[in-house]
Motif scaffolding. Structure first.
Motif, mmCIF file in Angstrom:
data_model
loop_
_atom_site.group_PDB
_atom_site.id
_atom_site.type_symbol
_atom_site.label_atom_id
_atom_site.label_comp_id
_atom_site.label_asym_id
_atom_site.label_seq_id
_atom_site.Cartn_x
_atom_site.Cartn_y
_atom_site.Cartn_z
ATOM 1 N N GLU A 77 -29.826 33.974 -28.214
ATOM 2 C CA GLU A 77 -31.239 34.042 -29.070
ATOM 3 C C GLU A 77 -31.905 34.455 -28.016
ATOM 4 O O GLU A 77 -32.021 33.769 -26.871
ATOM 5 N N LEU A 99 -25.023 42.443 -31.572
ATOM 6 C CA LEU A 99 -25.820 42.115 -31.256
ATOM 7 C C LEU A 99 -26.170 42.459 -29.973
ATOM 8 O O LEU A 99 -25.308 41.597 -29.055
ATOM 9 N N VAL A 108 -33.371 37.831 -37.191
ATOM 10 C CA VAL A 108 -31.965 37.986 -36.632
ATOM 11 C C VAL A 108 -31.163 36.979 -37.573
ATOM 12 O O VAL A 108 -30.337 36.641 -38.283
#
Length: 247
Positions: free
Chosen positions: A161, A174, A193
């Protein structure tokens, strides 16, 4: 051969003066096309149970030449409330088109059928926001069909993240803020997300069980729709109509 299975009518068209050709998403056979003989007669017992978006128990005969015929259909749910709201009906028809495009053919399709039924039910009963149902259905159908986006971590460094992360609607990958690719991406805050990961990876009965703000839902809907169109490389008439009456 006789097959008994439940399923949803995802397409229908007239076949001659009395018959109907339906496309079904069934639990045991996936997507098939089948004739319903005499169904357009006023005396037909199968008329209501073989209409568009009807969920029914079917008895299906497969002939030696591979042609399917519905010999009996007992309705389980017709989603009457959809007919009272053109927006809800158009969205449900879009889900039927998605099911036709992405569901398994002539093989078991339990998860595809359950996803379609849940999505249509939620729309018919107004249980969740339409943008949430739409985005979740798009992404989950893609995932079941083998097109799950790569959303576990950054495609380059693997970091789980960053704020924000960047999603490519072309590759389905991503990227963190330190690994931006040359291709165009969409910046996603952590909440979107998390929703993206939830939809693709959760248990089947939890697909629609999440919440986002209105702004984040619109962003999720943009991401799911763009990824869908890029992966399938086609336009959806039902989606175009839905957007024409809602935007």
């Amino acid at each position: 051969m006789t097959i008994k299975t439940d399923g949803v009518v995802i397409r229908e068209q007239a076949a001659g003066e009395r018959d109907r050709l339906v496309t079904l998403l069934t639990r045991k056979l996936g997507v098939i096309r089948a004739f319903v003989n005499g169904v357009r007669s006023p005396k037909s017992r199968n008329s209501a149970s073989t209409g568009l978006l009807c969920y029914s128990d079917f008895v299906i005969e497969q002939k030696k030449n591979g042609v399917y015929t519905v010999t009996e259909a007992v309705v389980k749910e017709v989603f009457f409330s959809l007919r009272e709201d053109i927006v809800s009906l158009s969205l449900a028809q879009y889900f039927a088109e998605l099911a036709y495009e992405l569901s398994a053919r002539e093989e078991e399709a339990d998860e595809f059928l359950s996803l379609l039924l849940n999505a249509v039910y939620l729309v018919a009963k107004s249980k969740r926001e339409k943008a949430l149902i739409k985005a979740a259905a798009e992404l989950r159908f893609l995932s079941l069909a083998g097109y799950m986006p790569s959303i576990v971590g950054c495609a380059r460094c693997g970091v789980f993240e960053s704020d924000p992360m960047y999603f490519s609607p072309y590759s389905g990958k991503l990227f963190c803020k330190d690994c931006l690719p040359a291709e165009k991406t969409i910046a996603l805050p952590p909440g979107v997300v998390t929703a993206l990961r939830h939809i693709c990876l959760c248990e089947p009965d939890k697909v629609f069980s999440f919440n986002l703000s209105k702004q984040s839902l619109l962003l999720l809907s943009e991401v799911s729709e763009r990824y869908l169109k890029n992966i399938t490389m086609r336009k959806y008439k039902t989606l175009d109509f839905y957007k024409s009456i809602t935007e």
